[in-house]
Design a protein around this motif. Structure first.
Motif, PDB file in Angstrom:
ATOM      1  N   PRO A 166      75.648  37.386 -29.613  1.00  0.00           N
ATOM      2  CA  PRO A 166      74.410  37.766 -30.296  1.00  0.00           C
ATOM      3  C   PRO A 166      73.447  36.597 -30.481  1.00  0.00           C
ATOM      4  O   PRO A 166      72.222  36.766 -30.436  1.00  0.00           O
ATOM      5  CB  PRO A 166      74.894  38.300 -31.650  1.00  0.00           C
ATOM      6  N   PHE A 167      73.988  35.391 -30.681  1.00  0.00           N
ATOM      7  CA  PHE A 167      73.118  34.225 -30.795  1.00  0.00           C
ATOM      8  C   PHE A 167      72.313  34.029 -29.516  1.00  0.00           C
ATOM      9  O   PHE A 167      71.104  33.768 -29.549  1.00  0.00           O
ATOM     10  CB  PHE A 167      73.960  32.983 -31.091  1.00  0.00           C
ATOM     11  N   SER A 168      72.965  34.174 -28.387  1.00  0.00           N
ATOM     12  CA  SER A 168      72.282  34.008 -27.102  1.00  0.00           C
ATOM     13  C   SER A 168      71.247  35.106 -26.889  1.00  0.00           C
ATOM     14  O   SER A 168      70.146  34.858 -26.382  1.00  0.00           O
ATOM     15  CB  SER A 168      73.302  34.022 -25.960  1.00  0.00           C
ATOM     16  N   ALA A 169      71.587  36.334 -27.283  1.00  0.00           N
ATOM     17  CA  ALA A 169      70.660  37.457 -27.097  1.00  0.00           C
ATOM     18  C   ALA A 169      69.374  37.247 -27.890  1.00  0.00           C
ATOM     19  O   ALA A 169      68.267  37.507 -27.394  1.00  0.00           O
ATOM     20  CB  ALA A 169      71.333  38.758 -27.518  1.00  0.00           C
ATOM     21  N   VAL A 170      69.499  36.782 -29.126  1.00  0.00           N
ATOM     22  CA  VAL A 170      68.322  36.562 -29.969  1.00  0.00           C
ATOM     23  C   VAL A 170      67.528  35.352 -29.484  1.00  0.00           C
ATOM     24  O   VAL A 170      66.294  35.353 -29.503  1.00  0.00           O
ATOM     25  CB  VAL A 170      68.754  36.374 -31.439  1.00  0.00           C
ATOM     26  N   LEU A 171      68.218  34.329 -29.017  1.00  0.00           N
ATOM     27  CA  LEU A 171      67.555  33.089 -28.610  1.00  0.00           C
ATOM     28  C   LEU A 171      66.603  33.301 -27.445  1.00  0.00           C
ATOM     29  O   LEU A 171      65.534  32.682 -27.387  1.00  0.00           O
ATOM     30  CB  LEU A 171      68.595  32.034 -28.238  1.00  0.00           C
ATOM     31  N   ILE A 172      66.955  34.176 -26.509  1.00  0.00           N
ATOM     32  CA  ILE A 172      66.120  34.331 -25.315  1.00  0.00           C
ATOM     33  C   ILE A 172      65.160  35.518 -25.428  1.00  0.00           C
ATOM     34  O   ILE A 172      64.486  35.848 -24.448  1.00  0.00           O
ATOM     35  CB  ILE A 172      66.991  34.466 -24.034  1.00  0.00           C
ATOM     36  N   MET A 173      65.084  36.153 -26.598  1.00  0.00           N
ATOM     37  CA  MET A 173      64.131  37.242 -26.799  1.00  0.00           C
ATOM     38  C   MET A 173      62.740  36.642 -26.962  1.00  0.00           C
ATOM     39  O   MET A 173      62.405  36.069 -28.000  1.00  0.00           O
ATOM     40  CB  MET A 173      64.517  38.070 -28.020  1.00  0.00           C
ATOM     41  N   GLN A 174      61.918  36.731 -25.921  1.00  0.00           N
ATOM     42  CA  GLN A 174      60.614  36.075 -25.881  1.00  0.00           C
ATOM     43  C   GLN A 174      59.495  37.103 -25.876  1.00  0.00           C
ATOM     44  O   GLN A 174      59.729  38.314 -25.821  1.00  0.00           O
ATOM     45  CB  GLN A 174      60.520  35.185 -24.641  1.00  0.00           C
ATOM     46  N   VAL A 175      58.258  36.602 -25.905  1.00  0.00           N
ATOM     47  CA  VAL A 175      57.104  37.490 -26.005  1.00  0.00           C
ATOM     48  C   VAL A 175      56.819  38.216 -24.697  1.00  0.00           C
ATOM     49  O   VAL A 175      56.064  39.189 -24.685  1.00  0.00           O
ATOM     50  CB  VAL A 175      55.852  36.715 -26.439  1.00  0.00           C
ATOM     51  N   THR A 176      57.383  37.774 -23.580  1.00  0.00           N
ATOM     52  CA  THR A 176      57.228  38.464 -22.306  1.00  0.00           C
ATOM     53  C   THR A 176      58.581  38.564 -21.613  1.00  0.00           C
ATOM     54  O   THR A 176      59.473  37.743 -21.851  1.00  0.00           O
ATOM     55  CB  THR A 176      56.246  37.730 -21.366  1.00  0.00           C
ATOM     56  N   VAL A 177      58.717  39.562 -20.751  1.00  0.00           N
ATOM     57  CA  VAL A 177      59.959  39.734 -19.999  1.00  0.00           C
ATOM     58  C   VAL A 177      60.186  38.547 -19.080  1.00  0.00           C
ATOM     59  O   VAL A 177      61.312  38.047 -18.953  1.00  0.00           O
ATOM     60  CB  VAL A 177      59.905  41.045 -19.184  1.00  0.00           C
ATOM     61  N   TYR A 178      59.134  38.087 -18.435  1.00  0.00           N
ATOM     62  CA  TYR A 178      59.252  36.942 -17.528  1.00  0.00           C
ATOM     63  C   TYR A 178      59.780  35.718 -18.260  1.00  0.00           C
ATOM     64  O   TYR A 178      60.676  35.025 -17.783  1.00  0.00           O
ATOM     65  CB  TYR A 178      57.881  36.645 -16.918  1.00  0.00           C
ATOM     66  N   ARG A 179      59.239  35.460 -19.458  1.00  0.00           N
ATOM     67  CA  ARG A 179      59.673  34.293 -20.210  1.00  0.00           C
ATOM     68  C   ARG A 179      61.126  34.453 -20.670  1.00  0.00           C
ATOM     69  O   ARG A 179      61.881  33.477 -20.719  1.00  0.00           O
ATOM     70  CB  ARG A 179      58.753  34.070 -21.402  1.00  0.00           C
ATOM     71  N   LEU A 208      45.118  34.410 -22.061  1.00  0.00           N
ATOM     72  CA  LEU A 208      45.050  35.048 -20.751  1.00  0.00           C
ATOM     73  C   LEU A 208      46.336  34.806 -19.960  1.00  0.00           C
ATOM     74  O   LEU A 208      46.844  35.716 -19.286  1.00  0.00           O
ATOM     75  CB  LEU A 208      43.846  34.511 -19.975  1.00  0.00           C
ATOM     76  N   HIS A 209      46.865  33.582 -20.047  1.00  0.00           N
ATOM     77  CA  HIS A 209      48.109  33.276 -19.340  1.00  0.00           C
ATOM     78  C   HIS A 209      49.256  34.139 -19.846  1.00  0.00           C
ATOM     79  O   HIS A 209      50.055  34.661 -19.054  1.00  0.00           O
ATOM     80  CB  HIS A 209      48.447  31.800 -19.516  1.00  0.00           C
ATOM     81  N   THR A 210      49.340  34.316 -21.162  1.00  0.00           N
ATOM     82  CA  THR A 210      50.388  35.166 -21.734  1.00  0.00           C
ATOM     83  C   THR A 210      50.222  36.608 -21.283  1.00  0.00           C
ATOM     84  O   THR A 210      51.204  37.293 -20.954  1.00  0.00           O
ATOM     85  CB  THR A 210      50.358  35.086 -23.267  1.00  0.00           C
ATOM     86  N   ALA A 211      48.988  37.092 -21.250  1.00  0.00           N
ATOM     87  CA  ALA A 211      48.733  38.465 -20.817  1.00  0.00           C
ATOM     88  C   ALA A 211      49.131  38.668 -19.357  1.00  0.00           C
ATOM     89  O   ALA A 211      49.756  39.673 -18.995  1.00  0.00           O
ATOM     90  CB  ALA A 211      47.256  38.800 -21.016  1.00  0.00           C
ATOM     91  N   TRP A 212      48.782  37.720 -18.510  1.00  0.00           N
ATOM     92  CA  TRP A 212      49.133  37.807 -17.094  1.00  0.00           C
ATOM     93  C   TRP A 212      50.649  37.718 -16.906  1.00  0.00           C
ATOM     94  O   TRP A 212      51.240  38.455 -16.120  1.00  0.00           O
ATOM     95  CB  TRP A 212      48.419  36.700 -16.331  1.00  0.00           C
ATOM     96  N   GLU A 213      51.280  36.834 -17.657  1.00  0.00           N
ATOM     97  CA  GLU A 213      52.726  36.651 -17.560  1.00  0.00           C
ATOM     98  C   GLU A 213      53.488  37.893 -17.994  1.00  0.00           C
ATOM     99  O   GLU A 213      54.582  38.173 -17.506  1.00  0.00           O
ATOM    100  CB  GLU A 213      53.127  35.457 -18.428  1.00  0.00           C
TER     101      GLU A 213
END
Length: 411
Positions: A70-83, A246-251
């Protein structure tokens, strides 16, 4: 007694204020697609990913240290799927490196303090490896946890098993986190691109909107022009924030299943990128213009200065109108807005041409480096070119989108 009562009332008022702000926050989260909604979605998805990861690690596998998943799952939950995907790969790599370092040195030197020092030294050095990026610190973290597991294990077979299990749990947590982020409410930040344009265009409109009435009236006192110059300097960071939005939106479109719903989005983003680039250049030109006005201060021949500043104010008024239109840009109404922007740009071009004609007819010393007329005329030309380019790229993006939609319909 009165003091105690007053303190109690202040405490009660503060408590009610916090409750009121919390209610407003939840109302915004439920009623709009802004920051609050994104935060709520991220908390929900992180909780879901953590719960599923714990269930797999603890109930299905029976891992000795199930919290790694669960620590790993939460750690990589980012604002975009790509990230999320990119950070998951880096995190898995960092943990694997840390576990391997501990395993190699631990089995060679044994569970001693000197071994731990060597593990820390090597892990911290490898954590600076550039491909690991922001996850480089996890090399040492994983190595320390692995060393603790290694010391607590009974024998060599158990040590190897538990070290391998750490990597397995990290794989599980990262995999669950990426899948949840991709499938459950995958984050799309289209509006953040428009928000960046709105913020930058609003700032330009506000500044130019304060400038042109004063220029028309010839009120270029030192205090006023200095404030313009200070406000113009702040446009640079706002432009950088617009680029980041804009970069975040494109990403957010990468590896995101929701992008399939609207096929013309990439064309829209390419148009928005050109708009942000042009507005960023406009911001620098406005900064240069305010610097020239501040250094000049209107201290020149009265007849020449009054006529020139009045015409220059008319020109800036036309640019303020374009900025106002850009501050309300929306993809759903982009076709009509682009046409209105083109008309506004044509009117601004007429104002600039009139400014140039008036300057020539009044025999202004445009070539005199000691006076600002020539510099301000050059900056007016550059500003007009950038605003015209902004309108052109938006119109081009709309035309491309129409062509793409027509091709899709015919096929």
């Amino acid at each position: 007694m009165n003091g105690v009562t007053a303190a109690g009332q202040r405490t009660e008022a503060a408590s009610q204020g916090r409750v009121s702000r919390a209610r407003q926050w939840f109302r915004r989260a439920a009623g709009s697609g802004g920051h609050e909604r994104h935060t709520m979605n991220l908390i929900f998805k992180s909780t879901l990913a953590a719960a599923v990861s714990w269930w797999i690690a603890h109930d299905l596998i029976g891992a000795t240290s199930p919290a790694f998943a669960p620590f790993s799952a939460v750690l990589i939950m980012q604002v975009t799927v790509y990230r999320s995907l990119w950070q998951a790969l880096r995190y898995v790599g960092a943990v694997s490196v840390g576990v391997v370092v501990q395993g190699a040195l631990g089995f060679l030197a044994g569970p001693h303090l000197l071994t731990f020092v060597l593990v820390a030294l090597v892990a911290l050095a490898l954590g600076r490896w550039r491909p690991l990026g922001s996850q480089g610190s996890q090399v040492a973290t994983a190595a320390f946890f692995a060393f603790s597991t290694y010391v607590a294990a009974a024998g060599s077979a158990q040590r190897w098993s538990q070290l391998g299990q750490i990597i397995e749990l990290v794989f599980i947590g990262c995999g669950i986190g990426v899948i949840v982020n991709m499938v459950v409410l995958p984050p799309m930040r289209y509006r953040s691109a428009e928000y960046g344009i709105h913020t930058l265009a609003h700032s330009l409109c506000d500044l130019v909107g304060d400038m042109y009435p004063a220029l028309r009236e010839g009120k270029l006192d030192e205090e006023r022009t200095r404030q313009w110059r200070q406000r113009a300097v702040q446009l640079g960071p706002i432009a950088q924030q617009a680029q980041s939005s804009l970069h975040t939106a494109w990403e957010s479109t990468f590896y995101n299943p929701r992008r399939l719903r609207r096929r013309h989005r990439p064309r829209t983003f390419s148009g928005y990128q050109a708009v942000v680039d042009a507005l960023e250049r406009v911001a620098y030109q406005v900064t240069s213009m305010t610097r020239s006005l501040d250094q000049w201060g209107g201290t020149d021949d009265a007849s020449h200065a009054a006529a020139f500043t009045r015409a220059y104010g008319d020109f800036l008024a036309s640019l303020a109108h374009i900025s106002e239109l850009l501050a309300d840009i929306e993809e759903d109404h982009l076709r009509d807005q682009s046409q209105e922007l083109c008309r506004a740009a044509a009117e601004a071009q007429q104002c600039r041409d009139q400014l140039e004609d008036d300057a020539r007819e009044s025999s202004l010393p445009l070539s005199d480096p000691g006076r600002p007329y020539g510099i301000l005329m050059a900056e007016a030309t550059r500003l007009m070119d950038e605003f015209q380019h902004t309108c052109d790229v938006l119109q081009h993006g709309v035309d491309q989108a129409d062509t793409g939609d027509a091709d899709s319909s015919s096929s």
